[in-house]
Design a protein around this motif. Structure first.
Motif, PDB file in Angstrom:
ATOM      1  N   GLN A 102       1.235  97.811  44.110  1.00 19.15           N
ATOM      2  CA  GLN A 102       1.412  98.209  42.719  1.00 19.15           C
ATOM      3  C   GLN A 102       1.887  99.581  42.639  1.00 19.15           C
ATOM      4  O   GLN A 102       1.599 100.386  43.352  1.00 19.15           O
ATOM      5  CB  GLN A 102       0.027  98.320  41.675  1.00 19.15           C
ATOM      6  N   GLU A 103       2.748  99.980  41.877  1.00 19.12           N
ATOM      7  CA  GLU A 103       3.345 101.221  41.624  1.00 19.12           C
ATOM      8  C   GLU A 103       2.357 102.139  40.834  1.00 19.12           C
ATOM      9  O   GLU A 103       2.284 101.829  39.464  1.00 19.12           O
ATOM     10  CB  GLU A 103       4.476 101.534  40.867  1.00 19.12           C
ATOM     11  N   LYS A 104       1.355 103.052  41.368  1.00 17.99           N
ATOM     12  CA  LYS A 104       0.698 103.758  40.462  1.00 17.99           C
ATOM     13  C   LYS A 104       1.463 104.904  40.129  1.00 17.99           C
ATOM     14  O   LYS A 104       1.248 105.562  38.874  1.00 17.99           O
ATOM     15  CB  LYS A 104      -0.561 104.306  41.290  1.00 17.99           C
ATOM     16  N   TYR A 105       2.455 105.353  40.680  1.00 22.54           N
ATOM     17  CA  TYR A 105       3.577 106.460  40.364  1.00 22.54           C
ATOM     18  C   TYR A 105       4.829 105.630  40.545  1.00 22.54           C
ATOM     19  O   TYR A 105       5.064 105.269  41.445  1.00 22.54           O
ATOM     20  CB  TYR A 105       3.256 107.741  41.084  1.00 22.54           C
ATOM     21  N   GLU A 106       5.835 106.034  39.584  1.00 24.07           N
ATOM     22  CA  GLU A 106       6.991 105.448  39.717  1.00 24.07           C
ATOM     23  C   GLU A 106       7.731 105.768  41.083  1.00 24.07           C
ATOM     24  O   GLU A 106       7.831 106.900  41.318  1.00 24.07           O
ATOM     25  CB  GLU A 106       7.953 105.935  38.484  1.00 24.07           C
ATOM     26  N   GLY A 107       8.277 104.526  41.602  1.00 24.41           N
ATOM     27  CA  GLY A 107       9.053 104.724  42.747  1.00 24.41           C
ATOM     28  C   GLY A 107       8.063 104.619  44.146  1.00 24.41           C
ATOM     29  O   GLY A 107       8.750 105.045  45.166  1.00 24.41           O
ATOM     30  N   HIS A 108       6.646 104.659  43.887  1.00 23.63           N
ATOM     31  CA  HIS A 108       6.007 104.937  45.195  1.00 23.63           C
ATOM     32  C   HIS A 108       4.521 103.934  45.049  1.00 23.63           C
ATOM     33  O   HIS A 108       3.630 104.079  44.592  1.00 23.63           O
ATOM     34  CB  HIS A 108       4.970 106.384  44.961  1.00 23.63           C
ATOM     35  N   PRO A 109       5.237 102.642  45.604  1.00 23.83           N
ATOM     36  CA  PRO A 109       4.023 101.681  45.583  1.00 23.83           C
ATOM     37  C   PRO A 109       3.039 101.855  46.471  1.00 23.83           C
ATOM     38  O   PRO A 109       3.101 102.508  47.587  1.00 23.83           O
ATOM     39  CB  PRO A 109       4.949 100.376  46.124  1.00 23.83           C
ATOM     40  N   GLN A 110       1.672 101.406  46.073  1.00 25.51           N
ATOM     41  CA  GLN A 110       0.773 101.490  46.995  1.00 25.51           C
ATOM     42  C   GLN A 110      -0.032 100.214  47.191  1.00 25.51           C
ATOM     43  O   GLN A 110       0.137  99.368  46.257  1.00 25.51           O
ATOM     44  CB  GLN A 110      -0.399 102.340  46.472  1.00 25.51           C
ATOM     45  N   PHE A 111      -1.157  99.835  48.048  1.00 26.14           N
ATOM     46  CA  PHE A 111      -1.574  98.744  48.528  1.00 26.14           C
ATOM     47  C   PHE A 111      -3.157  99.196  47.995  1.00 26.14           C
ATOM     48  O   PHE A 111      -3.509 100.034  48.495  1.00 26.14           O
ATOM     49  CB  PHE A 111      -1.603  98.308  49.632  1.00 26.14           C
ATOM     50  N   PHE A 112      -3.793  98.079  47.330  1.00 25.37           N
ATOM     51  CA  PHE A 112      -5.193  98.291  46.620  1.00 25.37           C
ATOM     52  C   PHE A 112      -6.118  97.014  47.090  1.00 25.37           C
ATOM     53  O   PHE A 112      -5.525  96.056  46.723  1.00 25.37           O
ATOM     54  CB  PHE A 112      -5.364  98.589  45.097  1.00 25.37           C
ATOM     55  N   ALA A 113      -6.865  97.099  47.764  1.00 25.24           N
ATOM     56  CA  ALA A 113      -7.603  96.037  48.326  1.00 25.24           C
ATOM     57  C   ALA A 113      -9.200  96.148  47.951  1.00 25.24           C
ATOM     58  O   ALA A 113      -9.783  97.412  48.271  1.00 25.24           O
ATOM     59  CB  ALA A 113      -7.780  95.604  49.878  1.00 25.24           C
ATOM     60  N   THR A 114      -9.671  94.956  47.331  1.00 24.15           N
ATOM     61  CA  THR A 114     -11.170  95.041  46.739  1.00 24.15           C
ATOM     62  C   THR A 114     -11.549  93.647  47.083  1.00 24.15           C
ATOM     63  O   THR A 114     -11.126  92.634  47.207  1.00 24.15           O
ATOM     64  CB  THR A 114     -11.332  95.749  45.368  1.00 24.15           C
ATOM     65  N   MET A 115     -12.844  93.586  47.220  1.00 21.73           N
ATOM     66  CA  MET A 115     -13.732  92.434  47.411  1.00 21.73           C
ATOM     67  C   MET A 115     -14.595  92.323  46.000  1.00 21.73           C
ATOM     68  O   MET A 115     -15.433  93.178  45.670  1.00 21.73           O
ATOM     69  CB  MET A 115     -14.698  92.390  48.495  1.00 21.73           C
ATOM     70  N   MET A 116     -15.002  91.109  45.182  1.00 17.66           N
ATOM     71  CA  MET A 116     -15.495  91.036  44.208  1.00 17.66           C
ATOM     72  C   MET A 116     -16.391  89.636  44.381  1.00 17.66           C
ATOM     73  O   MET A 116     -15.799  88.740  44.737  1.00 17.66           O
ATOM     74  CB  MET A 116     -14.586  90.906  42.791  1.00 17.66           C
TER      75      MET A 116
END
Length: 197
Positions: A102-116
């Motif tokens: 997901q892009e948290k800031y425009e043009g800078h995608p990041q990966f976020f991993a979580t366990m639910m």
């Protein structure tokens, strides 16, 4: 190993919109849970005990068994937003791993991993999960208490209560566009200490 990516991830990326978070909407029956799959704007509601069959049958999400597994997220180059999802069954419970680009800031995608945990937060507090990336003599670990699927994945990400990788860090651990994430779930030490007392 589970080389998998939910088929709808590409559709979500092509549309360029994140699916709405159902958990911010009013739920008339407190016993009913909205669909927990972040890839879809799914109108389904049901009790916690039927969330797993719904995810498997309707959204075709795979389930892996065992206390320690390796999840292989493929096609990391896909444009944001994209989700990779797997269910993990161990210690008598089912957990949902969500990896989001997901892009948290425009043009800078990041990966976020979580366990639910597919259960309540009180149940989730009894466990600890560990995500581990290991490649090219580098190792990165994230350890935390899982959140309940009664919460929205979007809120977990916005809270920052997850493993966060920028694109260059994700590339260090990826192999030909795939990211292998080691997953381990244990009962929490606090819970064990209370039981021993």
């Amino acid at each position: 190993y589970a080389p998998t990516r939910c088929a709808a991830a590409q559709t979500s990326a092509e549309q360029g919109v994140l699916p709405p978070c159902h958990h911010h909407e009013a739920v008339h029956d407190p016993q009913l849970v909205p669909c927990t799959c972040p890839l879809f704007s799914c109108p389904w509601e049901g009790h916690l005990e039927v969330v797993v069959p719904h995810l498997r049958q309707t959204h075709r999400i795979n389930i892996l068994q065992g206390a320690e597994i390796v999840f292989l997220a493929t096609d990391m180059h896909l444009p944001a937003p994209t989700d990779w999802i797997i269910m993990h069954s161990c210690l008598g419970h089912q957990f949902l791993l969500v990896l989001r680009k997901q892009e948290k800031y425009e043009g800078h995608p990041q990966f976020f991993a979580t366990m639910m945990l597919i259960g309540t937060q009180t149940q989730a507090d009894n466990f600890t999960y560990r995500l581990e990336l290991n490649r090219n003599q580098r190792r990165l670990k994230w350890e935390a208490t899982p959140r309940s699927v009664l919460e929205c994945v979007d809120s977990v990400i916005s809270d920052g209560d997850c493993l966060v990788l920028n694109t260059s860090l994700a590339q260090l651990f990826s192999d030909n566009g795939s990211l292998a994430i080691g997953i381990a779930i244990t009962t929490s030490k606090v819970h064990n200490a209370e039981n021993d007392a």
